[in-house]
Design an enzyme around this catalytic site. Structure first.
Site, PDB file in Angstrom:
ATOM      1  N   LEU A   1       0.814  -1.217   0.000  1.00 19.54           N
ATOM      2  CA  LEU A   1       0.000   0.000   0.000  1.00 19.54           C
ATOM      3  C   LEU A   1       0.848   1.268   0.000  1.00 19.54           C
ATOM      4  O   LEU A   1       1.883   1.343   0.649  1.00 19.54           O
ATOM      5  CB  LEU A   1      -0.922  -0.002   1.227  1.00 19.54           C
ATOM      6  CG  LEU A   1      -1.869  -1.201   1.337  1.00 19.54           C
ATOM      7  CD1 LEU A   1      -2.781  -1.042   2.549  1.00 19.54           C
ATOM      8  CD2 LEU A   1      -2.704  -1.386   0.077  1.00 19.54           C
TER       9      LEU A   1
ATOM     10  N   GLU B   1       0.360   5.908  -0.793  1.00 16.71           N
ATOM     11  CA  GLU B   1      -0.574   7.032  -0.616  1.00 16.71           C
ATOM     12  C   GLU B   1      -1.810   6.918  -1.525  1.00 16.71           C
ATOM     13  O   GLU B   1      -2.896   7.366  -1.158  1.00 16.71           O
ATOM     14  CB  GLU B   1       0.137   8.357  -0.937  1.00 16.71           C
ATOM     15  CG  GLU B   1       0.990   8.881   0.200  1.00 16.71           C
ATOM     16  CD  GLU B   1       0.198   9.068   1.496  1.00 16.71           C
ATOM     17  OE1 GLU B   1      -0.921   9.616   1.433  1.00 16.71           O
ATOM     18  OE2 GLU B   1       0.682   8.647   2.547  1.00 16.71           O
ATOM     19  N   GLY B   2      -1.609   6.349  -2.703  1.00 11.51           N
ATOM     20  CA  GLY B   2      -2.740   6.201  -3.634  1.00 11.51           C
ATOM     21  C   GLY B   2      -3.834   5.341  -3.007  1.00 11.51           C
ATOM     22  O   GLY B   2      -5.017   5.691  -3.030  1.00 11.51           O
ATOM     23  N   HIS B   3      -3.443   4.203  -2.426  1.00 13.45           N
ATOM     24  CA  HIS B   3      -4.443   3.332  -1.771  1.00 13.45           C
ATOM     25  C   HIS B   3      -5.113   4.065  -0.608  1.00 13.45           C
ATOM     26  O   HIS B   3      -6.317   3.951  -0.404  1.00 13.45           O
ATOM     27  CB  HIS B   3      -3.765   2.069  -1.223  1.00 13.45           C
ATOM     28  CG  HIS B   3      -3.200   1.159  -2.274  1.00 13.45           C
ATOM     29  ND1 HIS B   3      -1.850   0.979  -2.442  1.00 13.45           N
ATOM     30  CD2 HIS B   3      -3.808   0.381  -3.194  1.00 13.45           C
ATOM     31  CE1 HIS B   3      -1.645   0.112  -3.427  1.00 13.45           C
ATOM     32  NE2 HIS B   3      -2.810  -0.262  -3.900  1.00 13.45           N
TER      33      HIS B   3
ATOM     34  N   GLN C   1      -9.325  -1.286 -16.361  1.00 10.76           N
ATOM     35  CA  GLN C   1      -9.856  -2.119 -15.273  1.00 10.76           C
ATOM     36  C   GLN C   1     -11.162  -1.519 -14.747  1.00 10.76           C
ATOM     37  O   GLN C   1     -12.168  -2.214 -14.586  1.00 10.76           O
ATOM     38  CB  GLN C   1      -8.814  -2.200 -14.151  1.00 10.76           C
ATOM     39  CG  GLN C   1      -9.353  -2.696 -12.812  1.00 10.76           C
ATOM     40  CD  GLN C   1      -8.256  -2.968 -11.805  1.00 10.76           C
ATOM     41  OE1 GLN C   1      -7.529  -3.933 -11.932  1.00 10.76           O
ATOM     42  NE2 GLN C   1      -8.156  -2.145 -10.777  1.00 10.76           N
TER      43      GLN C   1
ATOM     44  N   VAL D   1      -3.382   9.445  -7.657  1.00 12.05           N
ATOM     45  CA  VAL D   1      -2.484  10.214  -6.770  1.00 12.05           C
ATOM     46  C   VAL D   1      -1.087  10.156  -7.380  1.00 12.05           C
ATOM     47  O   VAL D   1      -0.631   9.094  -7.808  1.00 12.05           O
ATOM     48  CB  VAL D   1      -2.488   9.623  -5.344  1.00 12.05           C
ATOM     49  CG1 VAL D   1      -1.512  10.372  -4.449  1.00 12.05           C
ATOM     50  CG2 VAL D   1      -3.890   9.695  -4.762  1.00 12.05           C
TER      51      VAL D   1
ATOM     52  N   ARG E   1       4.141  -1.007  -8.209  1.00 15.65           N
ATOM     53  CA  ARG E   1       5.267  -1.434  -9.058  1.00 15.65           C
ATOM     54  C   ARG E   1       6.374  -0.379  -9.128  1.00 15.65           C
ATOM     55  O   ARG E   1       7.468  -0.684  -9.580  1.00 15.65           O
ATOM     56  CB  ARG E   1       4.778  -1.798 -10.462  1.00 15.65           C
ATOM     57  CG  ARG E   1       3.973  -3.088 -10.470  1.00 15.65           C
ATOM     58  CD  ARG E   1       3.736  -3.629 -11.865  1.00 15.65           C
ATOM     59  NE  ARG E   1       3.236  -4.996 -11.829  1.00 15.65           N
ATOM     60  CZ  ARG E   1       1.954  -5.342 -11.888  1.00 15.65           C
ATOM     61  NH1 ARG E   1       1.019  -4.422 -11.991  1.00 15.65           N
ATOM     62  NH2 ARG E   1       1.589  -6.612 -11.830  1.00 15.65           N
TER      63      ARG E   1
END
Ligand code: PAF
Length: 293
Positions: free
Chosen positions: A33, A35-37, A158, A181, A192
């Site tokens: 995980l 910051e985006g999550h 997706q 983000v 990744r």
């Protein structure tokens, strides 16, 4: 935060939350995980009263030569981050819990098909990826029974396929798009990114710069595509010519109608997505930008 690994315990906790009148939001992840999550969790908290996150590295959505084995698995640190963000429940199931019909030695098979849109762009580079992704997302929706589910805009194809599946198979479930983000240099956050060396990271930062230049040059569909191609090919060529620059390969750059994911005619009017995939060293990165024509 409650952490559960079994579908039975998950169902009990979610049923209790719903019985207490709470709206349930779901944020599926594969862990590692960043910051985006956490921004997805924050958005879920604004929209619902009980937030469930899942961490499951789904074998079905990785191709044979992809990074399933080396995909970062950092459950303890992830749980800590989710807990600090006041997530209500973490579902961290085993493969058997998600695919219980599997007997030993038998391989899990996708039960969902992404169709033609699942076979282009990311689907062309990663055959079977979207069938495996939809299979696990459907399974997780069945187990979690959320009222809303949140997905990042970075994985645009997706998100498109999940929305379409939800309309067909999960009526009443609201799919919410969360903005990408980015790091200060513009690189879209991704688990990744952890694979990138410093010099690869420098090259990766140029991807979003190229997308922005293309958006700013978008007086027409062709002008936007041409600018994006020029910028991204220059980035890739630079990597090939100079021995000190990491190798970068442009896989695709494509402009699609955001509502249908079909390629655009030159006279298109409406909301489009400029999508790109670049392989830097061994790491495949995707990104996109919205363009209104
Ligand atoms: O975007 C991801 O992290 C995964 O594709 C998802 C939606 C969690 C399904 O495994």
């Amino acid at each position: 935060m409650i952490t559960v690994t079994s579908a039975k315990e998950l169902a009990k906790q979610v049923a209790a939350a719903k019985a207490a009148g709470k709206k349930v939001a779901f944020v599926p992840t594969m862990g590692a995980l960043h910051e985006g999550h956490l921004s997805l969790i924050k958005l879920a908290q604004q929209k619902a009263d009980f937030v469930v996150a899942s961490i499951f590295v789904n074998p079905l959505q990785f191709g044979k030569n992809e990074d399933f084995d080396r995909y970062p698995r950092t459950l303890e640190a992830d749980a800590q981050k989710l807990s600090s963000q006041n997530t209500d429940l973490l579902f961290a199931p085993s493969v058997d819990e998600i695919y219980p019909a599997l007997t030993e030695g038998e391989e899990a098979k996708p039960t969902k098909q992404a169709g033609p849109i699942g076979a282009v762009l990311e689907g062309a580079a990663r055959p079977g990826h979207f069938d495996g992704m939809l299979t696990v997302v459907a399974r997780l929706f069945e187990l979690v029974q959320p009222n809303i589910a949140i997905f990042g805009a970075k994985d645009a194809q997706q998100l498109f396929l999940i929305r379409r599946m939800a309309v067909a198979d999960f009526p009443g479930l609201e799919i919410v798009e969360a903005p990408t983000v980015r790091e200060l240099g513009g690189l879209a956050m991704s688990s990744r990114n952890a694979y990138l060396s410093e010099s690869e990271h420098d090259v990766a930062e140029k991807i979003f710069r190229a997308l922005r230049l293309a958006r700013d040059a978008a007086s027409s569909v062709n002008a936007a595509l041409q600018t994006a191609q020029e910028q991204l090919l220059a980035l890739a060529e630079n990597g090939t010519r100079s021995s000190s620059s990491p190798e970068a390969k442009l896989d695709y750059v494509s402009l699609v109608d955001a509502e249908t994911f079909e390629p655009l005619d030159e006279d298109f009017h409406g909301r489009a997505l400029l999508l790109v995939a670049v392989v830097i060293g061994k790491t495949r990165l995707i990104d996109n930008i919205e363009i209104i024509f």
